[in-house]
Scaffold this active site. Structure first.
Site, mmCIF file in Angstrom:
data_model
loop_
_atom_site.group_PDB
_atom_site.id
_atom_site.type_symbol
_atom_site.label_atom_id
_atom_site.label_comp_id
_atom_site.label_asym_id
_atom_site.label_seq_id
_atom_site.Cartn_x
_atom_site.Cartn_y
_atom_site.Cartn_z
ATOM 1 N N HIS A 347 19.633 -36.157 -4.597
ATOM 2 C CA HIS A 347 20.741 -36.444 -5.779
ATOM 3 C C HIS A 347 20.944 -37.327 -6.140
ATOM 4 O O HIS A 347 21.664 -38.283 -5.984
ATOM 5 C CB HIS A 347 22.150 -35.225 -4.685
ATOM 6 C CG HIS A 347 22.201 -34.714 -5.815
ATOM 7 N ND1 HIS A 347 21.859 -33.203 -6.950
ATOM 8 C CD2 HIS A 347 23.423 -35.009 -6.319
ATOM 9 C CE1 HIS A 347 23.329 -32.585 -7.041
ATOM 10 N NE2 HIS A 347 23.355 -33.770 -7.531
ATOM 11 N N ALA A 348 20.968 -37.123 -7.690
ATOM 12 C CA ALA A 348 21.250 -37.934 -8.894
ATOM 13 C C ALA A 348 22.176 -38.494 -8.984
ATOM 14 O O ALA A 348 23.330 -37.764 -8.604
ATOM 15 C CB ALA A 348 20.731 -37.314 -10.049
ATOM 16 N N HIS A 377 22.418 -37.153 -18.530
ATOM 17 C CA HIS A 377 23.705 -37.003 -18.103
ATOM 18 C C HIS A 377 24.322 -38.429 -17.456
ATOM 19 O O HIS A 377 25.586 -38.436 -17.020
ATOM 20 C CB HIS A 377 23.656 -35.218 -16.493
ATOM 21 C CG HIS A 377 24.359 -35.238 -15.712
ATOM 22 N ND1 HIS A 377 25.327 -34.775 -16.532
ATOM 23 C CD2 HIS A 377 24.934 -36.034 -14.374
ATOM 24 C CE1 HIS A 377 26.889 -33.665 -15.123
ATOM 25 N NE2 HIS A 377 26.704 -35.407 -14.707
ATOM 26 N N GLU A 378 23.503 -38.128 -16.561
ATOM 27 C CA GLU A 378 23.581 -39.956 -15.572
ATOM 28 C C GLU A 378 24.480 -41.173 -16.363
ATOM 29 O O GLU A 378 24.800 -41.672 -15.914
ATOM 30 C CB GLU A 378 22.428 -40.229 -14.392
ATOM 31 C CG GLU A 378 22.295 -39.406 -13.388
ATOM 32 C CD GLU A 378 23.061 -38.409 -12.769
ATOM 33 O OE1 GLU A 378 24.473 -39.555 -12.372
ATOM 34 O OE2 GLU A 378 23.339 -37.841 -11.756
ATOM 35 N N HIS A 381 27.877 -41.184 -17.515
ATOM 36 C CA HIS A 381 28.668 -41.822 -16.605
ATOM 37 C C HIS A 381 28.838 -43.345 -16.610
ATOM 38 O O HIS A 381 29.743 -43.762 -16.860
ATOM 39 C CB HIS A 381 28.267 -41.476 -14.858
ATOM 40 C CG HIS A 381 28.256 -39.966 -14.941
ATOM 41 N ND1 HIS A 381 29.348 -39.709 -14.220
ATOM 42 C CD2 HIS A 381 27.198 -38.947 -14.406
ATOM 43 C CE1 HIS A 381 29.429 -38.455 -13.934
ATOM 44 N NE2 HIS A 381 28.343 -37.488 -14.250
ATOM 45 N N GLU A 405 32.062 -35.758 -16.250
ATOM 46 C CA GLU A 405 30.520 -34.701 -16.018
ATOM 47 C C GLU A 405 30.158 -34.402 -17.057
ATOM 48 O O GLU A 405 29.256 -33.729 -17.388
ATOM 49 C CB GLU A 405 30.976 -34.181 -15.262
ATOM 50 C CG GLU A 405 31.107 -34.162 -13.812
ATOM 51 C CD GLU A 405 29.969 -34.728 -13.109
ATOM 52 O OE1 GLU A 405 29.326 -35.003 -13.142
ATOM 53 O OE2 GLU A 405 30.852 -35.880 -12.183
ATOM 54 N N HIS A 508 26.507 -31.237 -2.658
ATOM 55 C CA HIS A 508 27.862 -31.728 -3.088
ATOM 56 C C HIS A 508 28.928 -31.059 -1.592
ATOM 57 O O HIS A 508 29.814 -31.394 -1.551
ATOM 58 C CB HIS A 508 28.651 -30.688 -4.132
ATOM 59 C CG HIS A 508 28.595 -30.983 -5.377
ATOM 60 N ND1 HIS A 508 26.819 -30.727 -5.370
ATOM 61 C CD2 HIS A 508 28.353 -32.287 -5.927
ATOM 62 C CE1 HIS A 508 25.995 -31.872 -5.968
ATOM 63 N NE2 HIS A 508 27.018 -32.347 -6.911
ATOM 64 N N TYR A 518 31.814 -29.652 -12.616
ATOM 65 C CA TYR A 518 31.290 -29.919 -13.654
ATOM 66 C C TYR A 518 31.174 -27.987 -14.379
ATOM 67 O O TYR A 518 30.501 -27.471 -15.553
ATOM 68 C CB TYR A 518 29.470 -29.182 -12.216
ATOM 69 C CG TYR A 518 29.740 -30.576 -11.677
ATOM 70 C CD1 TYR A 518 28.534 -32.136 -12.067
ATOM 71 C CD2 TYR A 518 29.865 -30.496 -10.243
ATOM 72 C CE1 TYR A 518 28.541 -32.424 -11.458
ATOM 73 C CE2 TYR A 518 29.837 -31.407 -9.548
ATOM 74 C CZ TYR A 518 29.011 -32.454 -10.317
ATOM 75 O OH TYR A 518 28.596 -34.140 -9.628
HETATM 76 O O1 X8Z Z 1 25.455 -33.345 -9.410
HETATM 77 C C1 X8Z Z 1 25.427 -32.952 -10.410
HETATM 78 C C2 X8Z Z 1 24.882 -34.517 -11.359
HETATM 79 C C3 X8Z Z 1 25.581 -35.520 -11.058
HETATM 80 S S1 X8Z Z 1 26.926 -35.621 -10.944
HETATM 81 C C4 X8Z Z 1 22.871 -34.368 -11.312
HETATM 82 N N1 X8Z Z 1 25.755 -31.763 -11.520
HETATM 83 C C5 X8Z Z 1 25.767 -30.730 -11.129
HETATM 84 C C6 X8Z Z 1 24.887 -30.494 -9.675
HETATM 85 O O2 X8Z Z 1 23.413 -30.366 -9.786
HETATM 86 O O3 X8Z Z 1 24.948 -29.596 -8.875
HETATM 87 C C7 X8Z Z 1 25.479 -31.740 -12.310
HETATM 88 C C8 X8Z Z 1 25.494 -30.577 -13.306
HETATM 89 C C9 X8Z Z 1 25.445 -30.058 -11.949
HETATM 90 ZN ZN ZN Z 2 27.867 -36.054 -13.025
#
Ligand code: X8Z
Ligand code: ZN
Length: 609
Positions: A347-348, A377-378, A381, A405, A508, A518
């Site tokens: 997960h990024a 997105h990354e 940050h 975010e 998450h 988010y």
């Molecule tokens: O978790 C993330 C990022 C890392 S902060 C990749 N996002 C949420 C997800 O993937 O559920 C970005 C969009 C929503």
């Molecule tokens: Zn993020």
């Protein structure tokens, strides 16, 4: 700020500071003074700044090389963090009562008090147990697999396949097998809830959810109302999108697979969690003339883009706005693609390991449209982290967690067809003209609008879990019910097996990352985009505006980012957008032509579920 660095990072940061904290305790006989409070905060910051580096490195090694030893180290660091952070939070609460505190001391004491995402009570062994559970949950997710055509397949690969496979049986297989990853997590999750609630209560909060809601420079109940209010602003658009997509899927798959009424089957939407639906654009594109006529994944593949080239492209957008290039160490130390020979958390995420310039991303990047956006997105940050690196340690964070975010997503809103031409990805002859606007907006809405109810419901579920309204026996049914109520979706294959813990199949939850951020970011990124396009003097429709290479906008953006978390978020929002209000109006304006079009398409249909 505490929310934004990893648990383990703060763990180590606080660990060795305990002795020095005692040094700053007020004399037992007298009341602490404002000067005592200031010096307590100063020493806390110094320790955190110094020690967080070790902790961040430990967390990095665990996430990029999961094994029994790195689990042990990360768990140990996490436990030490929690113990020390709780001690510091208690001290901060005491100093907060002192008369005559200056603005910054007061703000920082409050941050120290409420910044923990997983507090533990001050009982021997509690922090250890909590941290071991959380490390185990995160690693279990990282190591998770499902199946595709009967073959064991990594989560990251299933994630990508959900975007391209259209056979409903294979989709169901991937969805169902991946969701088994949650099964062994349920008991541990329930225990985590118990311990962290005790910790939150010891710090004076009703439960962990109440503590999470208290981080927004406003009354926590008012914050919850702000979420519901903004959701009501954008919900009519979601309902229209849902109605249209359901009808198209019904046409595609037939009544057996997707009935024309009721909820949408969760595995048909092009994403493992049905959180963004852009991957099924080809299935729902406007007939004939409205279609945009290109697909970003195809363009990237056709131009032989590599994961590194995608990251370079993202960096180039930021430098075009006047930001400095990423440091050489970014390229040496980041994990850009999945290593072949070990388990990692795919997960990024974006990291700031030394609170200055040791910036990194950790991704398992694939060459497709989803990851093109995720890279931006990354990097958002990382550029935010560097912009506030001159702030004192406790202000090295975003205005609120939604801002962190939103930045990279806001940049990615400038990835217009014209920008793709600039990159040499799209042939100028294939730039969709005005007649394709609906297609462009629909493609964007499938990702941005579809996400909104998902962005809300994760923490709706967690807040009720923390408050006890949802008990462990009902974890899964309450989750499925919220997915139905907010998103209008239903799991494939009918009733879920009794041992299911579907929330565990979303990063998450085992990763214990609050999710409301988010949802906020979806609204904020459109507010940023509109403000930036106004600054640039753009007069066309918002979805055609790109701020690429606009250094004046870059300068204003940098000014907001450089504030870090030094001021309440409305101040930061005002600095860039001129308003102090987070709301859905910019998003509604962006999608207004689509809303009208969808209403026309849905005329005569009975919408809702
Ligand atoms: O978790 C993330 C990022 C890392 S902060 C990749 N996002 C949420 C997800 O993937 O559920 C970005 C969009 C929503
Ligand atoms: Zn993020």
């Amino acid at each position: 700020m505490l929310r934004q660095i990893s648990t383990a990072a703060l763990a180590a940061a606080l660990l060795t500071g305990a002795a020095r904290a005692d040094h700053h305790q007020p004399a037992e006989t007298g009341q602490p003074t404002a000067a005592d409070a200031r010096s307590f905060v100063e020493s806390a910051e110094e320790r955190l700044a110094d020690l967080s580096i070790y902790a961040a490195k430990a967390a990095w090694v665990n996430a990029t090389y999961i094994n029994v030893d790195t689990d042990f180290l990360a768990a140990r660091a996490g436990a030490e963090f929690t113990e020390a952070a709780v001690e510091l939070a208690n001290q901060a609460a005491r100093y907060a009562e002192v008369e005559g505190l200056d603005y910054d001391t007061k703000r920082k004491l409050n941050m120290l008090r409420q910044g923990l995402t997983a507090p533990a009570p001050d009982i021997p062994g509690a922090a250890d147990e909590l941290s071991t559970i959380l490390t185990g949950l995160q690693s279990a997710y990282g190591k998770g697999t499902g199946t595709y055509k009967g073959e064991t397949t990594r989560g990251n690969e299933l994630e990508a396949l959900m975007g391209t496979v259209r056979d409903p049986e294979l989709l169901e297989e991937m969805w169902t097998s991946w969701h088994r990853v949650g099964v062994p997590m349920k008991e541990d999750y329930a225990r985590f809830v118990e311990i962290s609630n005790e910790g939150a209560q010891a710090l004076g909060y009703a439960d962990t959810g109440a503590m999470w809601r208290s981080g927004y420079d406003m009354d926590p109940d008012e914050f919850a109302r702000l979420l519901d209010r903004t959701w009501n602003e954008v919900k009519p658009l979601y309902d229209q999108l849902h109605c249209y997509v359901r009808a198209e899927l019904n046409e595609e798959y037939g009544d057996e697979v997707q009935p024309a009424d009721g909820p949408i089957r969760a595995d048909l939407l092009g994403n493992m969690w049905a959180q963004e639906w852009g991957n099924i654009y080809p299935l729902v594109a406007p007939e004939g003339a409205g279609d945009i006529g290109y697909d970003l994944t195809d363009l990237l593949e056709g131009a032989d883009y590599t994961p590194v080239k995608i990251v370079e492209t993202g960096e180039a957008f930021f430098t075009s706005l006047g930001f400095d290039e990423l440091p050489e160490t970014f390229w040496q130390r980041s994990q850009i693609t999945a290593p072949a020979d070990r388990e990692v958390v795919c997960h990024a995420s974006a990291w700031d390991v030394d609170n200055e310039d040791d910036l990194r991303i950790k991704m398992c990047t694939r060459v497709n449209a989803d990851d093109f956006v995720t890279v931006h997105h990354e990097l958002g940050h990382n550029f935010y982290q560097r912009a506030y690196s001159n702030q004192p340690f406790l202000y090295k964070g975003s205005a609120n967690d939604g801002f962190h975010e939103a930045v990279g997503d806001f940049i990615a809103l400038s990835v217009t067809p014209e920008y793709l031409v600039d990159l040499g990805l799209l042939d100028p002859a294939n730039v969709p003209d005005e007649s394709k606007d609906i297609g462009l907006l629909l493609r964007q809405a499938l990702d941005k609008v579809a996400f909104l109810p998902f962005g809300l419901l994760i923490d709706k579920w967690r807040w009720q879990v923390f408050s006890g309204e949802i008990q462990p026996a009902d974890y899964n049914s309450a989750w499925t019910q919220l997915r139905f109520d907010y998103q209008g979706i239903t799991p494939p294959g009918g009733d879920r097996p009794g041992d299911s813990f579907d929330p565990g199949a979303k990063y998450h939850v085992p990763g214990n990352t609050p999710y409301t951020r988010y949802y906020l970011a979806r609204l904020l990124q459109f507010q940023f985009h509109k403000a930036a396009c106004d600054q640039a003097g753009w007069e066309g429709p918002l979805h055609r505006c790109s701020i690429y290479a606009d250094e004046e906008v870059g300068e204003k953006l940098n000014a907001m980012l450089a504030m870090g978390s030094s001021r309440p978020w409305p101040d930061a929002l005002e600095a860039f957008t001129g308003t102090r209000d987070m709301n859905g109006s910019a998003m509604a304006e962006y999608f207004a032509p689509l809303t009208e079009w969808l209403e026309g398409q849905n005329r005569g249909r009975s919408c809702g579920w």
